[in-house]
Design an enzyme around this catalytic site. Sequence first.
Site, PDB file in Angstrom:
ATOM      1  N   PRO A 201      69.839 -10.095  35.519  1.00 34.47           N
ATOM      2  CA  PRO A 201      68.582  -9.809  36.227  1.00 34.47           C
ATOM      3  C   PRO A 201      68.111  -8.381  35.993  1.00 34.47           C
ATOM      4  O   PRO A 201      68.879  -7.426  36.137  1.00 34.47           O
ATOM      5  CB  PRO A 201      68.959 -10.045  37.693  1.00 34.47           C
ATOM      6  CG  PRO A 201      70.008 -11.099  37.629  1.00 34.47           C
ATOM      7  CD  PRO A 201      70.808 -10.761  36.388  1.00 34.47           C
ATOM      8  N   CYS A 202      66.846  -8.262  35.592  1.00 35.45           N
ATOM      9  CA  CYS A 202      66.337  -6.959  35.160  1.00 35.45           C
ATOM     10  C   CYS A 202      65.654  -6.172  36.271  1.00 35.45           C
ATOM     11  O   CYS A 202      65.361  -4.998  36.108  1.00 35.45           O
ATOM     12  CB  CYS A 202      65.363  -7.146  33.998  1.00 35.45           C
ATOM     13  SG  CYS A 202      63.902  -8.146  34.415  1.00 35.45           S
ATOM     14  N   GLN A 203      65.395  -6.796  37.419  1.00 36.22           N
ATOM     15  CA  GLN A 203      64.632  -6.123  38.466  1.00 36.22           C
ATOM     16  C   GLN A 203      65.217  -4.777  38.900  1.00 36.22           C
ATOM     17  O   GLN A 203      64.469  -3.829  39.158  1.00 36.22           O
ATOM     18  CB  GLN A 203      64.468  -7.035  39.688  1.00 36.22           C
ATOM     19  CG  GLN A 203      63.546  -8.211  39.465  1.00 36.22           C
ATOM     20  CD  GLN A 203      64.295  -9.421  38.938  1.00 36.22           C
ATOM     21  OE1 GLN A 203      65.396  -9.304  38.424  1.00 36.22           O
ATOM     22  NE2 GLN A 203      63.701 -10.599  39.090  1.00 36.22           N
TER      23      GLN A 203
ATOM     24  N   TYR B 270      66.506  -2.509  37.214  1.00 33.67           N
ATOM     25  CA  TYR B 270      66.270  -1.464  36.216  1.00 33.67           C
ATOM     26  C   TYR B 270      64.800  -1.355  35.815  1.00 33.67           C
ATOM     27  O   TYR B 270      64.429  -0.512  35.012  1.00 33.67           O
ATOM     28  CB  TYR B 270      67.095  -1.745  34.955  1.00 33.67           C
ATOM     29  CG  TYR B 270      68.532  -2.113  35.228  1.00 33.67           C
ATOM     30  CD1 TYR B 270      69.382  -1.236  35.882  1.00 33.67           C
ATOM     31  CD2 TYR B 270      69.038  -3.346  34.833  1.00 33.67           C
ATOM     32  CE1 TYR B 270      70.701  -1.569  36.144  1.00 33.67           C
ATOM     33  CE2 TYR B 270      70.366  -3.693  35.080  1.00 33.67           C
ATOM     34  CZ  TYR B 270      71.192  -2.799  35.742  1.00 33.67           C
ATOM     35  OH  TYR B 270      72.497  -3.144  35.994  1.00 33.67           O
TER      36      TYR B 270
END
Length: 303
Positions: A83-85, A87
């Site tokens: 999950p990129c949220q 960063y």
Amino acid sequence: MKSIKAIDFFSGAGGMTKGLQLAGIDVFAGVDFEPSCKDTYEKNNNARFINKSIVDITAKEIKSLFKDNISKGDYTMLAGCAPCQPYSMINTRKKQDDDRKTLLDEFRRIINGVKPHFVLMENVSRLNEENPYFFKFIDMLDKNGYKHEYKVLNAKDYGVAQNRKRLFLIATRVKKLNLSFDNIKAKKQVTLKDVISHLEPIKHNNPSKNDILHKSKELNDINLRRIQSTPLNGGLRTAWSDELKLNCHKNKQVFLDNYGRLAWDKLSSTITTKFNQYYSGRFGHPEQDRGSVINSVSTPNFS
């Protein structure tokens, strides 16, 4: 010729899996903790969906999966987009204790235990070795003898009508192979008009009768008036009268893309999880008074 057998972590509905399959890689399983992804993943990819959090998975389990699904001489691959949220630059409410930050470390743990022939990772463009989890990831690859390379790529350079920068990492333990992003050839850039102008016109409150995914989130009265007051083909909210503006927008020219329309002859904004909410970015249709729809962002060459 040896084939590559892969498992896709954080698979979601299977976007990464499908891309790898189209490239000739046999992704036979996807792992994700969200149960609602199962039907879509399995039907679109003809692969097994494992509904489990990576936190609860052991390297021994993954080794067993490979043992049951590969032939002698096959290569193995682990792919994953944690999950990129945590960063992301657009996440303005980052928490230092966001549990999702550690998922990249869990992916590192699995790779360290399994030691596949290939590793593929994708995440937001701002992720780098200043991030402690990414630094540990790179260090693990080095200690296990992987040749690796990472680079920020933009989807627009590869035939996708979207301005989407992402960091990609590739790694291999196969000494005779020379993996490099330099081997990837750029493609002719396409525009929004090239990929979605053929779709049936619809209204915000009147979905298509021919395609259940061709529907827009219904706008309330004030947002309908706002998009009607936004110039066609790339217009912004700067054209609105004061009565339509939010108080926070009246005196400050910030986040101008919010409530904006897309433009036919340009790229789409980066698609986010809230792309269907007209006010969350420049997601208004170039001509129709509505936001974006699911089947447009899932159209080939759009995402």
